[in-house]
Design an enzyme around this catalytic site. Structure first.
Site, PDB file in Angstrom:
ATOM      1  CE  LYS A 122      33.777   3.360 -16.923  1.00 17.62           C
ATOM      2  NZ  LYS A 122      33.472   1.945 -17.212  1.00 17.62           N
ATOM      3  CG  ASN A 123      37.163   1.168 -17.901  1.00 15.84           C
ATOM      4  OD1 ASN A 123      36.187   1.240 -17.148  1.00 15.84           O
ATOM      5  ND2 ASN A 123      37.074   1.319 -19.198  1.00 15.84           N
ATOM      6  NE  ARG A 151      31.364  -6.953 -19.802  1.00 10.94           N
ATOM      7  CZ  ARG A 151      31.054  -8.232 -19.945  1.00 10.94           C
ATOM      8  NH1 ARG A 151      29.828  -8.616 -19.676  1.00 10.94           N
ATOM      9  NH2 ARG A 151      31.940  -9.109 -20.335  1.00 10.94           N
ATOM     10  CB  CYS A 197      25.221  -1.780 -21.597  1.00  8.29           C
ATOM     11  SG  CYS A 197      26.789  -1.900 -22.403  1.00  8.29           S
ATOM     12  NE  ARG A 249      30.272  -5.222 -22.651  1.00  6.44           N
ATOM     13  CZ  ARG A 249      30.416  -4.101 -21.920  1.00  6.44           C
ATOM     14  NH1 ARG A 249      29.461  -3.224 -21.921  1.00  6.44           N
ATOM     15  NH2 ARG A 249      31.476  -3.896 -21.169  1.00  6.44           N
ATOM     16  N   PRO A 250      28.573 -11.132 -23.362  1.00  7.82           N
ATOM     17  CG  PRO A 250      29.282 -12.654 -24.971  1.00  7.82           C
ATOM     18  CD  PRO A 250      28.907 -11.212 -24.775  1.00  7.82           C
ATOM     19  CB  ILE A 251      30.320 -13.873 -18.578  1.00  6.29           C
ATOM     20  CG1 ILE A 251      29.150 -14.788 -18.190  1.00  6.29           C
ATOM     21  CG2 ILE A 251      29.993 -12.422 -18.268  1.00  6.29           C
ATOM     22  CD1 ILE A 251      28.932 -14.860 -16.682  1.00  6.29           C
ATOM     23  CG  ASP A 252      31.366 -16.779 -24.270  1.00  6.92           C
ATOM     24  OD1 ASP A 252      31.309 -15.561 -24.024  1.00  6.92           O
ATOM     25  OD2 ASP A 252      31.884 -17.226 -25.301  1.00  6.92           O
ATOM     26  CG  ASP A 281      35.856   2.441 -23.846  1.00  6.41           C
ATOM     27  OD1 ASP A 281      36.473   2.126 -22.819  1.00  6.41           O
ATOM     28  OD2 ASP A 281      35.035   1.684 -24.398  1.00  6.41           O
ATOM     29  NE  ARG A 313      27.502   2.355 -15.980  1.00  5.38           N
ATOM     30  CZ  ARG A 313      27.418   1.178 -16.571  1.00  5.38           C
ATOM     31  NH1 ARG A 313      26.451   0.955 -17.462  1.00  5.38           N
ATOM     32  NH2 ARG A 313      28.288   0.216 -16.320  1.00  5.38           N
TER      33      ARG A 313
HETATM   34  C1  EPZ Z   1      36.214  -3.409 -20.896  1.00  6.58           C
HETATM   35  O1  EPZ Z   1      34.981  -4.087 -21.077  1.00  6.58           O
HETATM   36  C2  EPZ Z   1      35.867  -1.977 -20.525  1.00  6.58           C
HETATM   37  N1  EPZ Z   1      35.111  -1.954 -19.273  1.00  6.58           N
HETATM   38  C3  EPZ Z   1      35.046  -1.324 -21.630  1.00  6.58           C
HETATM   39  O2  EPZ Z   1      34.819   0.035 -21.275  1.00  6.58           O
HETATM   40  C4  EPZ Z   1      35.870  -1.359 -22.918  1.00  6.58           C
HETATM   41  O3  EPZ Z   1      35.095  -0.826 -23.976  1.00  6.58           O
HETATM   42  C5  EPZ Z   1      36.264  -2.811 -23.241  1.00  6.58           C
HETATM   43  O4  EPZ Z   1      36.967  -3.382 -22.115  1.00  6.58           O
HETATM   44  C6  EPZ Z   1      37.154  -2.899 -24.463  1.00  6.58           C
HETATM   45  O5  EPZ Z   1      38.301  -2.125 -24.268  1.00  6.58           O
HETATM   46  C7  EPZ Z   1      35.773  -1.996 -18.095  1.00  6.58           C
HETATM   47  O6  EPZ Z   1      36.987  -2.080 -18.049  1.00  6.58           O
HETATM   48  C8  EPZ Z   1      34.940  -1.914 -16.850  1.00  6.58           C
HETATM   49  P1  EPZ Z   1      36.056  -7.126 -23.427  1.00  6.58           P
HETATM   50  P2  EPZ Z   1      34.951  -5.715 -21.211  1.00  6.58           P
HETATM   51  O7  EPZ Z   1      35.869  -8.343 -22.602  1.00  6.58           O
HETATM   52  O8  EPZ Z   1      35.999  -6.304 -20.347  1.00  6.58           O
HETATM   53  C9  EPZ Z   1      33.404 -10.078 -26.090  1.00  6.58           C
HETATM   54  C10 EPZ Z   1      33.565   1.986 -20.895  1.00  6.58           C
HETATM   55  O9  EPZ Z   1      32.969   2.740 -21.689  1.00  6.58           O
HETATM   56  N2  EPZ Z   1      33.384 -11.065 -24.990  1.00  6.58           N
HETATM   57  O10 EPZ Z   1      37.453  -6.728 -23.828  1.00  6.58           O
HETATM   58  O11 EPZ Z   1      33.567  -6.153 -21.050  1.00  6.58           O
HETATM   59  C11 EPZ Z   1      32.648  -8.792 -25.743  1.00  6.58           C
HETATM   60  O12 EPZ Z   1      31.255  -8.974 -25.937  1.00  6.58           O
HETATM   61  C12 EPZ Z   1      33.459   0.485 -21.055  1.00  6.58           C
HETATM   62  O13 EPZ Z   1      34.305   2.380 -19.972  1.00  6.58           O
HETATM   63  C13 EPZ Z   1      32.801 -12.311 -25.226  1.00  6.58           C
HETATM   64  O14 EPZ Z   1      32.301 -12.585 -26.319  1.00  6.58           O
HETATM   65  O15 EPZ Z   1      35.368  -5.869 -22.736  1.00  6.58           O
HETATM   66  C14 EPZ Z   1      33.238  -7.792 -26.709  1.00  6.58           C
HETATM   67  O16 EPZ Z   1      32.607  -7.904 -27.968  1.00  6.58           O
HETATM   68  C15 EPZ Z   1      32.503   0.096 -22.172  1.00  6.58           C
HETATM   69  N3  EPZ Z   1      32.784 -13.234 -24.222  1.00  6.58           N
HETATM   70  C16 EPZ Z   1      34.702  -8.253 -26.826  1.00  6.58           C
HETATM   71  O17 EPZ Z   1      34.737  -9.595 -26.304  1.00  6.58           O
HETATM   72  C17 EPZ Z   1      33.340 -12.971 -22.988  1.00  6.58           C
HETATM   73  O18 EPZ Z   1      33.306 -13.874 -22.114  1.00  6.58           O
HETATM   74  C18 EPZ Z   1      35.689  -7.427 -26.002  1.00  6.58           C
HETATM   75  O19 EPZ Z   1      35.127  -7.263 -24.721  1.00  6.58           O
HETATM   76  C19 EPZ Z   1      33.930 -11.710 -22.777  1.00  6.58           C
HETATM   77  C20 EPZ Z   1      33.950 -10.763 -23.789  1.00  6.58           C
END
Ligand code: EPZ
Length: 416
Positions: free
Chosen positions: A22-23, A92, A116, A121-124, A305, A397
């Site tokens: 998926k990812n 997301r 979720c 899950r911010p996008i800053d 995960d 999902r």
């Molecule tokens: C990806 O999410 C995966 N999703 C997640 O899988 C996975 O748990 C995660 O990476 C970590 O490995 C997909 O690939 C679709 P991050 P992502 O940005 O990209 C914070 C599943 O079960 N953050 O690495 O959203 C964030 O809140 C899903 O398949 C900010 O603060 O993860 C988190 O605490 C769940 N600001 C940390 O970084 C931002 O702008 C890591 O998140 C972006 C992220």
């Protein structure tokens, strides 16, 4: 009903083919927007997150066809740059379209993507990094509009590792002017697959698999056929099913080389593993503790995960264990549901302590999110009696058909 029924307490025996990742699929589908023509994506899993991503691509004017397990994505007709809120908000991964659409169309407006229960899950970091590449972003209360007047390369020294930010920057950089450096870049296998896809289409990316990616912008990419790798998290899910219920199963296509941190834990907990060129043989229940806390980390550390899946496994191991969740701030939502089954789990901040000597019994439990829902199904396989896991849509999902796969492994499970 939106649920599964499990007749627990039986050992597993059988084999199943692990679905495509998926990812890895989601960013690769977003990356097709960078290519004018038809790409063929093979082994793309038939799951609801992919369905929503395809709907977003179609809403932008792409033509999507599926023949067997191959998706044909024709992007020649892209016209729109405004995506339907109902699909953006629900998933997301829609944020991944941002970088690709800016590179292709120069402008995007979209609602803030769904968070979720596992975290805000911010996008800053996404928006800050894109601004460094010449993107102007107007943020409203509900949605934002981004314009790439002239997308150019930049050096990104990121404050922490983010899978999504790394993916978005790769997609924005591969067709932009000049050189982009991403450090520390996420090293997940899904990022490597995205880079391999783009390189096969003519992209110039070096440092693949390391925490420092260097992308040299090119003028154009060409259509390709690409095979999505197997899903390491789905493979890890079925590994824990055997660790909880016991038995002997073969996971065809399990990407063992991408799962070392997980397989080492499984062997420490007493399950016997045989890594083969075409998969993974799993034998026997987990019957020992890890001897120290299981800490989730960025790749190649233990994946967040699979944290809920190993929490369920510890509850059945006889020895219990401790877990420290360092990636997301709220990823223990499965605990109250496991406690309903008789588990003794105490949470303090980002640490959970699990007793392993309590017999678990089946009852009606509620999935709160994707991987926690899968953990409840895995726990029900090993618990006594008949169990129901509701909110199956969360599980759908990320899992093509968890009941079919587990039935292939000998479980007594059905849609409810
Ligand atoms: C990806 O999410 C995966 N999703 C997640 O899988 C996975 O748990 C995660 O990476 C970590 O490995 C997909 O690939 C679709 P991050 P992502 O940005 O990209 C914070 C599943 O079960 N953050 O690495 O959203 C964030 O809140 C899903 O398949 C900010 O603060 O993860 C988190 O605490 C769940 N600001 C940390 O970084 C931002 O702008 C890591 O998140 C972006 C992220």
């Amino acid at each position: 009903m939106d649920a599964v029924r499990i007749y627990g307490g039986n050992c597993l025996s059988g084999q199943t083919k692990v679905q495509g990742s998926k990812n890895a699929s989601l960013p690769i589908l977003a990356a097709t927007l960078l290519i004018d023509g038809t790409c063929e994506i093979a082994n793309c899993p038939d799951i609801s997150d992919v369905y929503h991503m395809l709907r977003l691509l179609q809403s932008l004017g792409c033509v999507v066809n599926r023949k067997a397990d191959v998706l044909y994505i024709d992007t020649k007709g892209i016209a729109e740059c405004d995506m339907p809120a109902d699909s953006v908000g629900v998933m997301r991964s829609s944020i991944m379209l941002l970088g690709a659409l800016l590179a292709r169309m120069g402008e995007v407006s979209m609602e803030y993507p769904g968070g979720c229960v596992i975290g805000k899950r911010p996008i800053d970091q996404h928006l800050q990094a894109l601004r460094r590449m010449g993107v102007e972003i107007a943020e409203g209360p509900e949605e934002f509009c981004a314009r790439a007047v002239r997308l150019h390369g930049a050096v990104h020294e990121l404050p922490f590792v983010s899978v999504g930010v790394t993916e978005n920057l790769i997609l924005a950089a591969v067709l932009s002017e000049g050189e982009t450096i991403i450090h520390p870049a996420a090293r997940e296998p899904e990022i490597q697959a995205l880079c391999e896809f783009l390189i096969s289409a003519g992209g110039k990316i070096s440092g693949v698999g390391t925490d420092r990616l260097v992308i040299e912008g090119v003028k154009k990419l060409h259509p390709v056929r690409f095979l999505v790798p197997a899903d390491r998290i789905v493979a890890g899910t079925y590994l824990t099913a055997c660790m909880c219920a016991g038995g002997r199963v073969f996971l065809e296509d399990a990407p063992c080389s991408q799962m070392e941190s997980v397989l080492v834990c499984a062997e420490k907990m007493g399950t016997r593993l045989t890594r083969t060129t075409d998969g993974l043989l799993v034998e026997g229940r987990a019957c020992r503790g890890l001897g120290k806390a299981l800490v989730t980390e960025v790749y190649p550390g233990f994946p967040t995960d699979l944290q809920s899946l190993f929490m369920a496994t510890m509850a059945f191991s006889g020895q219990g264990g401790q877990i420290e969740e360092t990636v997301f701030e709220n990823r223990f939502r499965v605990v109250p549901e496991l406690v309903k089954m008789g588990a003794d789990i105490r949470v303090e901040g980002n640490r959970a302590s699990i007793r392993g000597d309590r017999p678990l019994h089946n009852t009606i439990v509620e999935a709160q999110e994707l991987r926690g829902g899968a953990a409840l199904v895995v726990a029900a396989l090993a618990a006594e009696g008949t169990g129901i896991v509701t909110n199956r849509h969360f599980i759908d999902r990320g899992y093509e058909d968890i009941t079919r796969s587990l039935r292939e492994l000998g479980a007594e499970i059905e849609l409810a």
